[in-house]
Scaffold this active site. Structure first.
Site, PDB file in Angstrom:
ATOM      1  N   GLY A 173       0.960  -2.056   4.119  1.00  0.00           N
ATOM      2  CA  GLY A 173       1.698  -0.657   3.996  1.00  0.00           C
ATOM      3  C   GLY A 173       2.990  -0.510   4.739  1.00  0.00           C
TER       4      GLY A 173
ATOM      5  N   MET B 257     -11.387  -6.492   5.297  1.00  0.00           N
ATOM      6  CA  MET B 257     -10.666  -5.396   6.123  1.00  0.00           C
ATOM      7  C   MET B 257     -10.310  -6.115   7.249  1.00  0.00           C
ATOM      8  SD  MET B 257     -10.175  -2.688   4.245  1.00  0.00           S
ATOM      9  CE  MET B 257      -9.265  -1.732   5.519  1.00  0.00           C
TER      10      MET B 257
ATOM     11  N   ASP C  16      -4.693   3.540  -1.970  1.00  0.00           N
ATOM     12  CA  ASP C  16      -5.938   3.968  -1.075  1.00  0.00           C
ATOM     13  C   ASP C  16      -6.559   5.280  -1.314  1.00  0.00           C
ATOM     14  OD1 ASP C  16      -6.162   1.553   0.859  1.00  0.00           O
ATOM     15  OD2 ASP C  16      -4.116   2.275   1.216  1.00  0.00           O
TER      16      ASP C  16
ATOM     17  N   HIS D  89      -8.037   0.683  -3.940  1.00  0.00           N
ATOM     18  CA  HIS D  89      -9.117   0.711  -3.019  1.00  0.00           C
ATOM     19  C   HIS D  89      -9.819   1.659  -2.589  1.00  0.00           C
ATOM     20  CE1 HIS D  89      -9.456  -0.205   1.830  1.00  0.00           C
ATOM     21  NE2 HIS D  89     -10.697  -0.290   1.191  1.00  0.00           N
TER      22      HIS D  89
ATOM     23  N   MET E  38      -9.278   7.786  -0.121  1.00  0.00           N
ATOM     24  CA  MET E  38     -10.149   8.298   0.938  1.00  0.00           C
ATOM     25  C   MET E  38     -10.742   9.720   0.490  1.00  0.00           C
ATOM     26  SD  MET E  38      -7.726   6.841   4.274  1.00  0.00           S
ATOM     27  CE  MET E  38      -7.107   5.336   4.090  1.00  0.00           C
TER      28      MET E  38
ATOM     29  N   PHE F 222      -6.735   4.678   8.246  1.00  0.00           N
ATOM     30  CA  PHE F 222      -5.465   4.725   8.524  1.00  0.00           C
ATOM     31  C   PHE F 222      -4.517   3.434   8.503  1.00  0.00           C
ATOM     32  CE2 PHE F 222      -8.280   7.592  10.602  1.00  0.00           C
ATOM     33  CZ  PHE F 222      -7.699   8.963  10.466  1.00  0.00           C
TER      34      PHE F 222
ATOM     35  N   ASP G 152      -6.295  -6.758   4.316  1.00  0.00           N
ATOM     36  CA  ASP G 152      -5.743  -5.307   4.125  1.00  0.00           C
ATOM     37  C   ASP G 152      -5.902  -4.626   5.377  1.00  0.00           C
ATOM     38  OD1 ASP G 152      -4.840  -2.742   3.607  1.00  0.00           O
ATOM     39  OD2 ASP G 152      -6.659  -2.122   2.531  1.00  0.00           O
TER      40      ASP G 152
ATOM     41  N   HIS H 185      -1.307  -1.054  -4.290  1.00  0.00           N
ATOM     42  CA  HIS H 185      -2.507  -0.874  -3.538  1.00  0.00           C
ATOM     43  C   HIS H 185      -2.543   0.673  -3.392  1.00  0.00           C
ATOM     44  CE1 HIS H 185      -5.954  -2.086  -0.957  1.00  0.00           C
ATOM     45  NE2 HIS H 185      -5.517  -0.858  -0.357  1.00  0.00           N
TER      46      HIS H 185
ATOM     47  N   SER I  26       0.930  -1.204  -0.005  1.00  0.00           N
ATOM     48  CA  SER I  26       0.142  -0.101   0.001  1.00  0.00           C
ATOM     49  C   SER I  26       0.897   1.408  -0.243  1.00  0.00           C
ATOM     50  CB  SER I  26      -0.908  -0.019   1.277  1.00  0.00           C
ATOM     51  OG  SER I  26      -1.613   1.412   1.201  1.00  0.00           O
TER      52      SER I  26
ATOM     53  N   MET J  55     -12.293   3.980  -0.584  1.00  0.00           N
ATOM     54  CA  MET J  55     -13.093   4.159   0.724  1.00  0.00           C
ATOM     55  C   MET J  55     -13.768   5.635   0.468  1.00  0.00           C
ATOM     56  SD  MET J  55      -9.884   2.844   2.977  1.00  0.00           S
ATOM     57  CE  MET J  55      -8.875   3.132   1.647  1.00  0.00           C
TER      58      MET J  55
HETATM   59  C1  DX5 Z   1      -6.294   1.383   5.658  1.00  0.00           C
HETATM   60  C2  DX5 Z   1      -6.079   1.095   4.150  1.00  0.00           C
HETATM   61  C3  DX5 Z   1      -4.875  -0.049   4.260  1.00  0.00           C
HETATM   62  C4  DX5 Z   1      -3.367   0.656   4.724  1.00  0.00           C
HETATM   63  C5  DX5 Z   1      -2.723  -0.559   5.406  1.00  0.00           C
HETATM   64  O1  DX5 Z   1      -7.582   1.836   5.546  1.00  0.00           O
HETATM   65  O2  DX5 Z   1      -6.829   0.649   3.256  1.00  0.00           O
HETATM   66  O3  DX5 Z   1      -4.535  -0.333   2.756  1.00  0.00           O
HETATM   67  O4  DX5 Z   1      -2.634   1.214   3.827  1.00  0.00           O
HETATM   68  O5  DX5 Z   1      -1.596  -0.051   6.174  1.00  0.00           O
HETATM   69  P1  DX5 Z   1      -0.867  -1.028   7.133  1.00  0.00           P
HETATM   70  O6  DX5 Z   1      -0.565  -2.232   6.400  1.00  0.00           O
HETATM   71  O7  DX5 Z   1       0.177  -0.157   7.695  1.00  0.00           O
HETATM   72  O8  DX5 Z   1      -2.005  -1.535   8.215  1.00  0.00           O
HETATM   73 ZN    ZN Z   2      -6.489  -0.401   1.290  1.00  0.00          ZN
END
Ligand code: DX5
Ligand code: ZN
Length: 213
Positions: free
Chosen positions: A193, A133, A31, A62, A33, A139, A171, A29, A6, A64
């Protein structure tokens, strides 16, 4: 198995370089948001379009965001392999998945930790991937929630009963330890990530693969 780092944990001032550092992964990946579906705000359509142009590996987007029925199709670009929207946000997950597939991209649906699998089991063949998830979305750097893993077996069983191929992605909080649990529970696609960008990305990707080899 597939590893999807990520870029939420990457240096946002140097995203082209950061994509280059994960070129041994299966996909990047991304994200998205919107500050509404989740409290955090990251990036949107024009940036994803450019990332898809410069990335050495396909993008796993992804979303969100609220109103994915309206916005998800706007993320279809060459280089985008899959688009994941949240079931909780979609008006009609099946219709949206059809729209995405017709546009030439893999359709994936995501479930927050508190959302159960029931609504998806009868329509599982409509999706290429389900994202379970393993943290609350919003975050990076949160702790893995093992109680979410029981969803994976139910989804796998439904896909097998329907005679369809389905990728199961996890994830959130995935590292070289928790990936073993997620893999044992049935996941085959792993987003990470902080576990990747917290060290040398190529080494971390290899370590994740090695943990479940
Ligand atoms: C969280 C994201 C993840 C995030 C994961 O809302 O969807 O993709 O980047 O981060 P880590 O691997 O640090 O939990
Ligand atoms: Zn994600």
């Amino acid at each position: 198995m597939r590893v999807h780092p990520s870029i939420l944990s990457a240096d946002f001032a140097n995203l082209e370089r950061e994509l280059g550092r994960i070129s041994t992964a299966d996909a990047a990946h991304v994200d998205v948001m919107d500050g509404h579906f989740v409290p955090n705000l990251t990036l949107g359509i024009p940036i994803v379009r450019r990332l898809a142009e410069v990335s050495p590996i396909p993008l796993d987007v992804h979303l969100m965001i609220e109103d994915p029925d309206r916005w998800a199709p706007e993320y279809v670009f060459e280089g985008v392999e899959s688009i994941t929207f949240h079931h909780e946000a979609a008006r009609d997950s099946v219709a949206l998945a059809k729209t995405l597939r017709d546009a030439g991209v893999q359709a994936a649906v995501a479930l927050k930790p508190a959302t159960d699998t029931d609504a998806l089991l009868d329509v599982i063949a409509e999706f290429d991937m389900v994202l379970v998830m393993t943290v609350e979305p919003g975050f990076g750097g949160q702790s893995f929630m093992p109680e979410t893993l029981s969803k994976l077996g139910r989804l796998r069983a439904a896909a097998e009963a329907a005679g369809t191929q389905l990728r199961l992605q996890v994830d959130g909080g995935v590292d070289a330890t928790t990936i073993v649990e997620a893999h044992a529970a049935g996941a085959d696609t792993f987003v990470a990530g902080s576990a990747v960008y917290g060290g040398d990305p190529a080494e971390r990707i290899a370590a994740l693969r090695g943990a479940i080899a």
